[in-house]
Design a protein around this motif. Structure first.
Motif, PDB file in Angstrom:
ATOM      1  N   THR A  43     -53.628   7.902  55.971  1.00  0.00           N
ATOM      2  CA  THR A  43     -53.092   7.883  57.327  1.00  0.00           C
ATOM      3  C   THR A  43     -53.544   6.619  58.035  1.00  0.00           C
ATOM      4  O   THR A  43     -54.555   6.004  57.669  1.00  0.00           O
ATOM      5  N   GLY A  44     -52.792   6.242  59.046  1.00  0.00           N
ATOM      6  CA  GLY A  44     -53.148   5.074  59.832  1.00  0.00           C
ATOM      7  C   GLY A  44     -52.447   5.104  61.173  1.00  0.00           C
ATOM      8  O   GLY A  44     -51.587   5.950  61.429  1.00  0.00           O
ATOM      9  N   GLN A  45     -52.840   4.167  62.020  1.00  0.00           N
ATOM     10  CA  GLN A  45     -52.238   4.063  63.343  1.00  0.00           C
ATOM     11  C   GLN A  45     -52.576   2.702  63.941  1.00  0.00           C
ATOM     12  O   GLN A  45     -53.442   1.990  63.462  1.00  0.00           O
ATOM     13  N   CYS A  46     -51.885   2.403  65.028  1.00  0.00           N
ATOM     14  CA  CYS A  46     -52.189   1.180  65.766  1.00  0.00           C
ATOM     15  C   CYS A  46     -53.398   1.430  66.663  1.00  0.00           C
ATOM     16  O   CYS A  46     -53.871   2.561  66.789  1.00  0.00           O
ATOM     17  N   LEU A  47     -53.896   0.395  67.304  1.00  0.00           N
ATOM     18  CA  LEU A  47     -55.080   0.484  68.151  1.00  0.00           C
ATOM     19  C   LEU A  47     -54.895   1.445  69.322  1.00  0.00           C
ATOM     20  O   LEU A  47     -55.785   2.221  69.650  1.00  0.00           O
ATOM     21  N   CYS A  48     -53.729   1.437  69.957  1.00  0.00           N
ATOM     22  CA  CYS A  48     -53.506   2.303  71.121  1.00  0.00           C
ATOM     23  C   CYS A  48     -53.084   3.714  70.736  1.00  0.00           C
ATOM     24  O   CYS A  48     -53.045   4.597  71.589  1.00  0.00           O
ATOM     25  N   GLY A  49     -52.772   3.944  69.453  1.00  0.00           N
ATOM     26  CA  GLY A  49     -52.401   5.271  68.985  1.00  0.00           C
ATOM     27  C   GLY A  49     -50.940   5.627  69.187  1.00  0.00           C
ATOM     28  O   GLY A  49     -50.529   6.742  68.858  1.00  0.00           O
ATOM     29  N   ALA A  50     -50.131   4.710  69.702  1.00  0.00           N
ATOM     30  CA  ALA A  50     -48.712   5.000  69.924  1.00  0.00           C
ATOM     31  C   ALA A  50     -47.951   5.164  68.611  1.00  0.00           C
ATOM     32  O   ALA A  50     -47.036   5.972  68.517  1.00  0.00           O
ATOM     33  N   VAL A  51     -48.326   4.395  67.594  1.00  0.00           N
ATOM     34  CA  VAL A  51     -47.651   4.450  66.297  1.00  0.00           C
ATOM     35  C   VAL A  51     -48.608   5.048  65.274  1.00  0.00           C
ATOM     36  O   VAL A  51     -49.742   4.578  65.118  1.00  0.00           O
ATOM     37  N   LYS A  52     -48.146   6.100  64.594  1.00  0.00           N
ATOM     38  CA  LYS A  52     -48.941   6.761  63.558  1.00  0.00           C
ATOM     39  C   LYS A  52     -48.085   6.885  62.313  1.00  0.00           C
ATOM     40  O   LYS A  52     -46.868   7.073  62.394  1.00  0.00           O
ATOM     41  N   PHE A  53     -48.743   6.790  61.158  1.00  0.00           N
ATOM     42  CA  PHE A  53     -47.997   6.839  59.904  1.00  0.00           C
ATOM     43  C   PHE A  53     -48.834   7.454  58.789  1.00  0.00           C
ATOM     44  O   PHE A  53     -50.047   7.592  58.900  1.00  0.00           O
ATOM     45  N   CYS A  54     -48.134   7.815  57.724  1.00  0.00           N
ATOM     46  CA  CYS A  54     -48.768   8.323  56.512  1.00  0.00           C
ATOM     47  C   CYS A  54     -48.172   7.543  55.347  1.00  0.00           C
ATOM     48  O   CYS A  54     -46.962   7.289  55.320  1.00  0.00           O
ATOM     49  N   ILE A  55     -49.002   7.138  54.424  1.00  0.00           N
ATOM     50  CA  ILE A  55     -48.567   6.439  53.214  1.00  0.00           C
ATOM     51  C   ILE A  55     -48.861   7.369  52.046  1.00  0.00           C
ATOM     52  O   ILE A  55     -50.012   7.785  51.856  1.00  0.00           O
ATOM     53  N   PHE A  85     -40.513  -1.262  49.280  1.00  0.00           N
ATOM     54  CA  PHE A  85     -41.932  -1.238  48.917  1.00  0.00           C
ATOM     55  C   PHE A  85     -42.760  -1.721  50.092  1.00  0.00           C
ATOM     56  O   PHE A  85     -42.527  -2.805  50.621  1.00  0.00           O
ATOM     57  N   PRO A  86     -43.740  -0.920  50.508  1.00  0.00           N
ATOM     58  CA  PRO A  86     -44.510  -1.297  51.698  1.00  0.00           C
ATOM     59  C   PRO A  86     -45.614  -2.319  51.434  1.00  0.00           C
ATOM     60  O   PRO A  86     -46.200  -2.360  50.367  1.00  0.00           O
ATOM     61  N   VAL A  87     -45.852  -3.128  52.456  1.00  0.00           N
ATOM     62  CA  VAL A  87     -47.030  -3.981  52.541  1.00  0.00           C
ATOM     63  C   VAL A  87     -47.814  -3.414  53.719  1.00  0.00           C
ATOM     64  O   VAL A  87     -47.292  -3.312  54.825  1.00  0.00           O
ATOM     65  N   VAL A  88     -49.065  -3.015  53.463  1.00  0.00           N
ATOM     66  CA  VAL A  88     -49.838  -2.288  54.465  1.00  0.00           C
ATOM     67  C   VAL A  88     -51.076  -3.087  54.862  1.00  0.00           C
ATOM     68  O   VAL A  88     -51.933  -3.367  54.015  1.00  0.00           O
ATOM     69  N   PRO A  89     -51.191  -3.469  56.139  1.00  0.00           N
ATOM     70  CA  PRO A  89     -52.413  -4.134  56.597  1.00  0.00           C
ATOM     71  C   PRO A  89     -53.595  -3.168  56.415  1.00  0.00           C
ATOM     72  O   PRO A  89     -53.564  -2.044  56.932  1.00  0.00           O
ATOM     73  N   ALA A  90     -54.589  -3.586  55.681  1.00  0.00           N
ATOM     74  CA  ALA A  90     -55.719  -2.710  55.359  1.00  0.00           C
ATOM     75  C   ALA A  90     -56.397  -2.171  56.616  1.00  0.00           C
ATOM     76  O   ALA A  90     -56.808  -1.010  56.661  1.00  0.00           O
ATOM     77  N   GLY A  91     -56.497  -2.979  57.655  1.00  0.00           N
ATOM     78  CA  GLY A  91     -57.158  -2.567  58.877  1.00  0.00           C
ATOM     79  C   GLY A  91     -56.399  -1.522  59.675  1.00  0.00           C
ATOM     80  O   GLY A  91     -56.950  -0.921  60.590  1.00  0.00           O
ATOM     81  N   SER A  92     -55.133  -1.282  59.336  1.00  0.00           N
ATOM     82  CA  SER A  92     -54.344  -0.278  60.061  1.00  0.00           C
ATOM     83  C   SER A  92     -54.604   1.131  59.549  1.00  0.00           C
ATOM     84  O   SER A  92     -54.195   2.103  60.188  1.00  0.00           O
ATOM     85  N   LEU A  93     -55.282   1.250  58.415  1.00  0.00           N
ATOM     86  CA  LEU A  93     -55.538   2.565  57.831  1.00  0.00           C
ATOM     87  C   LEU A  93     -56.787   3.213  58.425  1.00  0.00           C
ATOM     88  O   LEU A  93     -57.794   2.551  58.653  1.00  0.00           O
ATOM     89  N   ASP A  94     -56.699   4.516  58.661  1.00  0.00           N
ATOM     90  CA  ASP A  94     -57.858   5.306  59.090  1.00  0.00           C
ATOM     91  C   ASP A  94     -58.559   5.921  57.888  1.00  0.00           C
ATOM     92  O   ASP A  94     -59.739   6.223  57.949  1.00  0.00           O
TER      93      ASP A  94
END
Length: 136
Positions: free
Chosen positions: A7-19, A93-102
């Motif tokens: 799981t991951g999200q942006c800093l403000c929490g507006a966008v959340k996702f699951c990979i 195919f996704p490219v995922v910024p590592a820092g966006s993951l929780d």
């Protein structure tokens, strides 16, 4: 969530996702485009040919920028500017910024790429003083 989901999200929490699915590669890219896009010495991105993104919240807050005349693509939250996953290929195919993951990342970086393009101050950083917390 299974063992292959992150799981991951942006800093403000507006966008959340699951990979869902495993990451195959983890690269630290030092090219000038990634330095500008990250505002740092390099970008840290995870790659997969099998993983899928599920947007849990805030998909309408995502802005995607593609640099004209290149394959350089970056997605980010329109509210806080945090880097978010992007699908760079037609195959999705996704490219995922590592820092966006929780969630924990169970892969170490494979390589520094475009290393010859690194910033002139990006040498021997392991010797720089380490401070737990803010200085002062």
């Amino acid at each position: 969530m299974d063992d292959n989901s992150r799981t991951g999200q942006c800093l403000c929490g507006a966008v959340k996702f699951c990979i869902s699915g495993e990451f195959e590669n983890f690269f630290l890219c030092h090219c000038s485009r990634c330095r500008k896009g990250s505002g740092s010495a390099h970008s840290a991105n995870l790659f997969s040919s099998k993983a899928k993104i599920t947007w849990v919240a805030g998909e309408e807050n995502i802005k995607t920028f593609q640099l004209s005349g290149s394959q350089h693509v970056k997605s980010f939250c329109m509210d806080c500017g945090s880097a978010l996953p992007v699908c760079q290929t037609d195959d999705g195919f996704p490219v995922v910024p590592a820092g966006s993951l929780d969630s924990k990342i169970n892969i170490r970086p494979n390589a520094h790429i475009c290393f010859a393009s690194r910033a002139n101050w990006d040498n021997d950083l392991a010797s720089v003083e380490r401070i737990n917390g803010l200085p002062g």
